[in-house]
Write a protein that holds these residues in place. Structure first.
Motif, PDB file in Angstrom:
ATOM      1  N   ALA A  43       3.642   9.644   1.608  1.00  0.00           N
ATOM      2  CA  ALA A  43       2.402  10.231   2.122  1.00  0.00           C
ATOM      3  C   ALA A  43       2.654  11.043   3.399  1.00  0.00           C
ATOM      4  N   ALA A  62     -18.270  -0.152   7.858  1.00  0.00           N
ATOM      5  CA  ALA A  62     -17.276   0.268   6.875  1.00  0.00           C
ATOM      6  C   ALA A  62     -15.893   0.259   7.529  1.00  0.00           C
ATOM      7  N   PRO A  63     -14.863  -0.201   6.796  1.00  0.00           N
ATOM      8  CA  PRO A  63     -13.515  -0.180   7.369  1.00  0.00           C
ATOM      9  C   PRO A  63     -12.986   1.256   7.466  1.00  0.00           C
ATOM     10  N   GLU A  97       0.822  -1.215   0.000  1.00  0.00           N
ATOM     11  CA  GLU A  97       0.000   0.000   0.000  1.00  0.00           C
ATOM     12  C   GLU A  97       0.852   1.260   0.000  1.00  0.00           C
ATOM     13  N   ARG A 149      -9.768   2.792   5.799  1.00  0.00           N
ATOM     14  CA  ARG A 149      -9.688   3.110   4.371  1.00  0.00           C
ATOM     15  C   ARG A 149     -10.211   4.514   4.068  1.00  0.00           C
ATOM     16  N   ARG A 150     -10.917   5.083   5.019  1.00  0.00           N
ATOM     17  CA  ARG A 150     -11.531   6.382   4.793  1.00  0.00           C
ATOM     18  C   ARG A 150     -10.500   7.441   4.417  1.00  0.00           C
ATOM     19  N   ALA A 151     -10.797   8.193   3.380  1.00  0.00           N
ATOM     20  CA  ALA A 151      -9.900   9.261   2.957  1.00  0.00           C
ATOM     21  C   ALA A 151      -9.768  10.307   4.069  1.00  0.00           C
ATOM     22  N   MET A 208       0.875   4.236  -2.714  1.00  0.00           N
ATOM     23  CA  MET A 208       0.756   5.665  -2.399  1.00  0.00           C
ATOM     24  C   MET A 208       1.916   6.453  -2.999  1.00  0.00           C
TER      25      MET A 208
END
Lengths: 240, 90
Positions: A162, A209-210, A131, A213-215, A135
């Protein structure tokens, strides 16, 4: 309550919740960006555990959260040692510690006197590295293709991904690290919880919801309550 | 004719966009194959793309090679679903 603990690399902050006696849930956030996305959620779980009479702690890991330790000097082993020191700070008082980790936090709870581990969607180091590579690829754009070992090609000992300055040693380390496996010590309780959308085997699957992963960072108080119920029940079963 | 399982893949792609980008149920439900994504959804920046792709891999059990990721694949909801279905159903 904001407390602290000492490890060989210095002193780190540690949030503490719940009673001053009995077992303690020592939480490990995922590494790097996912820590920001899940911190409020993990604090909600620890608060909900406190309401259920179970103590909890969230130690800052070296290079993460409020830590003064330079992230570029951090390694997985140093984080594992720091986590171990946080566990020892309770163990000294005769309190049994249980590990609770989300995602790559499950790479950190390997050392120390831990009576059981509760993992939410544990993530291996290699997957995390993949991941981070993705990124970094998004950062450099499509004109430059990164190979699998792009970080080793760097002329400098640290690379920026990031917004994090990571050592190439840490990234190499990640490629080898795995979450604690049940086979490592079959007698020590190990409970794995995953989201319903995750096809991998688990002891419990939960809807939702995981958040990692949320932006943008978010919280899910209803899921935090549900997981706190599960952890509280599990710890009581382990202790009995 | 759409391959068997296409609707399942479409449902998964919709759920991944909703969960990863924090979209409301209504907004995600309104996506059709012509709904533009990359460049049109403010939530979908290049960092968020990384999260969407990784979550798609996890939920569909597929591997997305980064050199296959281009503007065309992310242009519309239909294009992303077709890409994911090609991977998941063959």
């Amino acid at each position: 309550m904001i407390s602290q603990y000492d490890w060989e690399g210095g002193r780190e902050a540690m949030l503490r919740f719940g009673p001053d006696t009995g077992p303690v849930i020592v939480a490990a956030l995922p590494l790097f960006e996912e820590a920001n996305r899940t911190r409020a959620f993990v604090v909600s779980i620890l608060r909900a555990l406190a309401q259920r009479g179970v103590a909890g702690a969230l130690p800052d890991m070296p290079g993460q959260g409020e830590s003064c330790y330079p992230l570029e000097d951090a390694t997985i082993l140093k984080m594992q040692s720091a986590y171990e020191a946080a566990v020892e700070s309770f163990d000294r008082d005769g309190r049994n510690c249980y590990g609770m980790a989300i995602r790559s936090g499950a790479l950190l709870d390997h050392l120390g006197m831990i009576y059981g581990r509760w993992h939410l969607s544990p993530q291996g180091g290699a997957q995390l590295l993949r991941e981070l590579t993705r990124m970094k690829q998004a950062e450099v754009g499509r004109d430059q293709k990164l190979g699998a070992h792009w970080y080793m090609d760097a002329d400098v000992p640290t690379v920026a991904v990031a917004g994090n300055s990571l050592s190439t040693a840490l990234l190499t380390d990640l490629s080898l690290k795995e979450p604690w496996q049940r086979e490592d010590a079959p007698d020590i309780p190990h409970r794995i919880v995953r989201m319903e959308s995750d096809a991998q085997p688990a002891d419990l699957k939960v809807a939702g919801a995981p958040l990692w992963r949320r932006a943008e960072p978010d919280n899910d108080p209803a899921l935090a309550d549900l997981l706190a119920d599960d952890i509280a029940e599990w710890v009581r079963a382990c202790e009995s | 004719m759409l391959p068997e399982g296409y609707e399942t893949v479409q449902k998964t792609v919709r759920a991944v966009l909703r969960d990863t980008l924090g979209l409301s149920e209504e907004r995600a439900a309104a996506f059709d194959s012509d709904t533009p994504l990359f460049g049109a959804l403010p939530e979908l920046d290049s960092m968020a793309v990384a999260g969407v792709l990784t979550e798609l891999e996890d939920r569909l059990g597929i591997i997305i090679e980064d050199d296959e990721v281009d503007g065309e694949m992310l242009e519309t909801f239909g294009a992303l679903t077709r890409y994911a279905a090609d991977k998941a159903l063959t």
